[in-house]
Enzyme design. Structure first.
Site, short mmCIF file in Angstrom:
data_model
loop_
_atom_site.label_atom_id
_atom_site.label_comp_id
_atom_site.label_asym_id
_atom_site.label_seq_id
_atom_site.Cartn_x
_atom_site.Cartn_y
_atom_site.Cartn_z
N CYS A 52 0.83 -1.20 0.00
CA CYS A 52 0.00 0.00 0.00
C CYS A 52 0.87 1.25 0.00
O CYS A 52 2.08 1.18 0.13
CB CYS A 52 -0.88 0.06 1.25
N GLY B 126 -1.12 1.03 -4.89
CA GLY B 126 -2.41 0.42 -4.58
C GLY B 126 -3.52 1.11 -5.32
O GLY B 126 -3.61 2.34 -5.31
N ASN C 188 0.69 0.08 5.82
CA ASN C 188 1.24 -0.56 4.63
C ASN C 188 2.08 -1.73 5.09
O ASN C 188 2.96 -1.57 5.92
CB ASN C 188 2.12 0.45 3.86
N GLY C 189 1.81 -2.90 4.55
CA GLY C 189 2.69 -4.02 4.87
C GLY C 189 1.93 -5.26 5.26
O GLY C 189 0.74 -5.39 5.01
N CYS D 179 13.21 -4.14 1.37
CA CYS D 179 12.76 -5.02 0.28
C CYS D 179 13.46 -4.67 -1.03
O CYS D 179 13.34 -3.56 -1.54
CB CYS D 179 11.25 -4.85 0.13
N TYR E 16 11.11 -3.11 -8.95
CA TYR E 16 9.84 -2.88 -9.64
C TYR E 16 8.90 -1.93 -8.93
O TYR E 16 8.26 -1.08 -9.56
CB TYR E 16 9.12 -4.23 -9.83
N ASP F 138 13.26 -6.96 -19.23
CA ASP F 138 12.12 -6.82 -18.31
C ASP F 138 12.67 -6.76 -16.89
O ASP F 138 13.77 -7.23 -16.62
CB ASP F 138 11.14 -7.98 -18.49
N CYS G 138 12.70 -13.46 -1.63
CA CYS G 138 12.03 -14.03 -2.81
C CYS G 138 13.06 -14.63 -3.77
O CYS G 138 12.72 -15.49 -4.59
CB CYS G 138 11.15 -13.00 -3.50
P1 AMP Z 1 4.25 -12.10 -14.74
O1 AMP Z 1 5.58 -12.76 -14.89
O2 AMP Z 1 3.28 -12.46 -15.80
O3 AMP Z 1 3.68 -12.31 -13.36
O4 AMP Z 1 4.45 -10.54 -14.91
C1 AMP Z 1 5.53 -9.94 -14.31
C2 AMP Z 1 5.54 -8.48 -14.62
O5 AMP Z 1 4.50 -7.84 -13.88
C3 AMP Z 1 6.84 -7.89 -14.16
O6 AMP Z 1 7.69 -7.64 -15.25
C4 AMP Z 1 6.45 -6.61 -13.48
O7 AMP Z 1 6.50 -5.54 -14.38
C5 AMP Z 1 5.02 -6.84 -13.06
N1 AMP Z 1 5.00 -7.29 -11.65
C6 AMP Z 1 5.97 -7.20 -10.78
N2 AMP Z 1 5.59 -7.67 -9.59
C7 AMP Z 1 4.38 -8.11 -9.68
C8 AMP Z 1 3.49 -8.72 -8.77
N3 AMP Z 1 3.81 -8.93 -7.50
N4 AMP Z 1 2.31 -9.09 -9.25
C9 AMP Z 1 2.01 -8.86 -10.53
N5 AMP Z 1 2.80 -8.26 -11.42
C10 AMP Z 1 3.99 -7.88 -11.02
#
Ligand code: AMP
Length: 471
Positions: free
Chosen positions: A10, A37, A111-112, A246, A252, A355, A446
């Site tokens: 959040c 969010g 948040n969290g 994190c 991202y 990506d 992760c």
């Molecule tokens: P996907 O591999 O289909 O889950 O998509 C991953 C892409 O969605 C990544 O390149 C990010 O840009 C974005 N993303 C990053 N973290 C998340 C997340 N926790 N949930 C959904 N999309 C994410």
């Protein structure tokens, strides 16, 4: 099951500024934190006597209009924008929570994710306190309200001593603003100055810049601040032996124009791309990123490799999570609803597609296909983070093993699955190098499976046991 405890990435915001339209400034602050969010938004305001609040489902701009902002008069405000997995998307989970307490009215934005939420929930319920939602944040509020001591500082200290996991809180009482960051500093929180007398706290510094506030510093891990007419002061300091910010915030989640640990996220992302180019070079004609989140890493990759950077995909900026669910025919259009390829820059080219991460693995394959259809001769996927092999219990939306493609498949298998000519990820060491910070100051669970929470064993969690039983 995890669905009962929605995890929450959040955005939180708080402001103490006499003479300012604090509700409107909070609205703009939340607007800047919208990426954290999109499910619900809310603002609570105090004028020194009463606390008023408004919250609702949807984007900040959908929840607030002039009519909603007008009654929110005062000089202290907090705001919240909430993200959660579907299923728990309900108004009862929208924040801030505001209620009456023994010490007067209070509103709280969180948040969290508390890793001991179930235990705390049991404790709260056993004391006979009813809960109205499934959210960790309501449990957090009840733990806070249930603490001993004559003032909020004592209660916050009590909360910090019993809560485990990731949290940033902004709390508003009749006459003060409080900001609390968990002892590991898992999620970001910073403080800034507005004019001569105003103070602002926010999940990310981009929200400070948006309202013309000046970034002062990060709130320290385990620090709680109280802000009133005398300015901010530290009322609790309880850091863990190490911090664990994190790493996914860098990769991202945070906005590129935000500062974390005095570094601009955009610069770190460019460095991730440079590291990736050094580690995983490939002969190609152009480098492009998946917009918008991978753009800085793609620029870094291009700079380091000497391969020209180009735009290859245009993203429709207005497609977000609240996007109306498409019908079946449109769903098959998949990523085409979101991206259009620039045929002229792709035709006949060997493309490096950068990506930022592969989480579930649903996006990369269709994008590779789209680029090939647009005429790309080769598509080499380069990911500016290591494989995500372990779920997050600290607030990022990747909560179970089975959903993570890098848990189920090896890199060569993923390469085949997404039909790339080649696939390479950044190494964990490369990621840490790119941050330029103490490698022991981060949470990279992760990627590594090493969770920073003491006594926390993810294998003991029911949803993990179930996931493994189902394999
Ligand atoms: P996907 O591999 O289909 O889950 O998509 C991953 C892409 O969605 C990544 O390149 C990010 O840009 C974005 N993303 C990053 N973290 C998340 C997340 N926790 N949930 C959904 N999309 C994410």
């Amino acid at each position: 099951m995890f669905g009962d405890h929605p995890h929450e990435e959040c955005g939180v915001f708080g402001i103490y500024a006499r003479g300012e339209d604090v509700a409107r400034l909070t609205f703009f602050g939340l607007y800047a934190l919208q990426h954290r969010g999109q499910e619900s938004a809310g603002i609570a305001v105090s004028d020194g006597k009463t606390v008023n609040a408004h919250k609702g489902m949807g984007l900040v701009a959908q929840v607030f209009d002039e009519q909603a902002l007008a009654p929110l008069q005062g000089h202290i405000a907090i705001g919240h924008t909430r993200y959660s997995t579907t299923g728990s998307s309900q108004i009862a989970n929208a924040q801030p929570y505001n209620m009456e307490s023994y010490l007067g009215p209070i509103a709280l934005a969180h948040n969290g994710n508390l890793t001991n939420a179930s235990q705390l929930r049991d404790q709260v319920l056993r004391r006979g306190v009813g809960l109205t939602s499934t959210s960790d944040s309501e449990v957090a509020t009840m733990v806070l309200l249930g603490g001993e001591g004559p003032d909020w500082a004592d209660r916050i200290e009590h909360f910090v001593s019993c809560a485990e996991g990731a949290y940033c809180l902004t709390i508003l009482t009749k006459d003060a603003l409080y900001a609390v960051r968990d002892p590991l500093g898992l999620r970001p929180l910073c403080i800034g100055r507005l004019g001569e007398q105003g103070w602002v706290v926010a999940s990310e510094s981009c929200a400070l810049a948006t309202i013309g506030a000046e970034w002062v510093r990060d709130v320290e891990p385990g620090e709680a601040l109280m802000i009133d007419d005398e300015g901010p002061r530290t009322i609790v300091r309880q850091p863990a032996p190490r911090s664990a910010l994190c790493l996914f915030e860098y990769i991202y989640f945070a906005r590129p124009d935000s500062m974390l640990q005095q570094q601009l996220i955009h610069s770190v992302r460019m460095e991730l791309g440079r590291e990736l180019a050094r580690e995983a070079h490939v002969a190609a004609d152009v480098v492009m990123g998946v917009p918008d989140s991978a753009t800085p890493a793609a620029i870094g990759y291009a700079q380091e490799s000497g391969i020209p950077y180009t735009e290859g995909l245009i993203k429709n900026r207005y497609i977000g999570r609240t996007f109306i669910q498409p019908d079946d025919r449109l769903r098959q259009q998949g990523v085409k609803l979101k991206f259009n390829p620039l045929t002229s820059t792709l035709a006949g080219k060997r493309v490096v597609l950068v990506d930022d991460s592969i989480v579930r693995g649903n996006t990369s394959g269709p994008i590779v296909k789209l680029l090939r259809e647009a005429g790309a001769a080769e598509v080499h996927v380069r990911v500016s983070s290591p494989p995500i092999q372990h779920p997050c219990f600290m607030g990022v939306d990747m909560a179970t093993y089975p959903e993570l493609i890098a848990h189920r498949m090896t890199v060569p298998e993923i390469e085949k699955y997404i039909q790339a000519d080649s696939l390479a990820y950044l190494s964990y060491a490369g990621l840490l190098r790119a941050t330029g910070r103490d490698p022991n100051s981060f949470c990279g669970a992760c990627f590594t499976g090493n969770y920073p929470i003491p006594q926390f064993d993810p294998r003991e969690r029911d949803e993990i046991k179930l996931a493994f039983a189902a394999r």
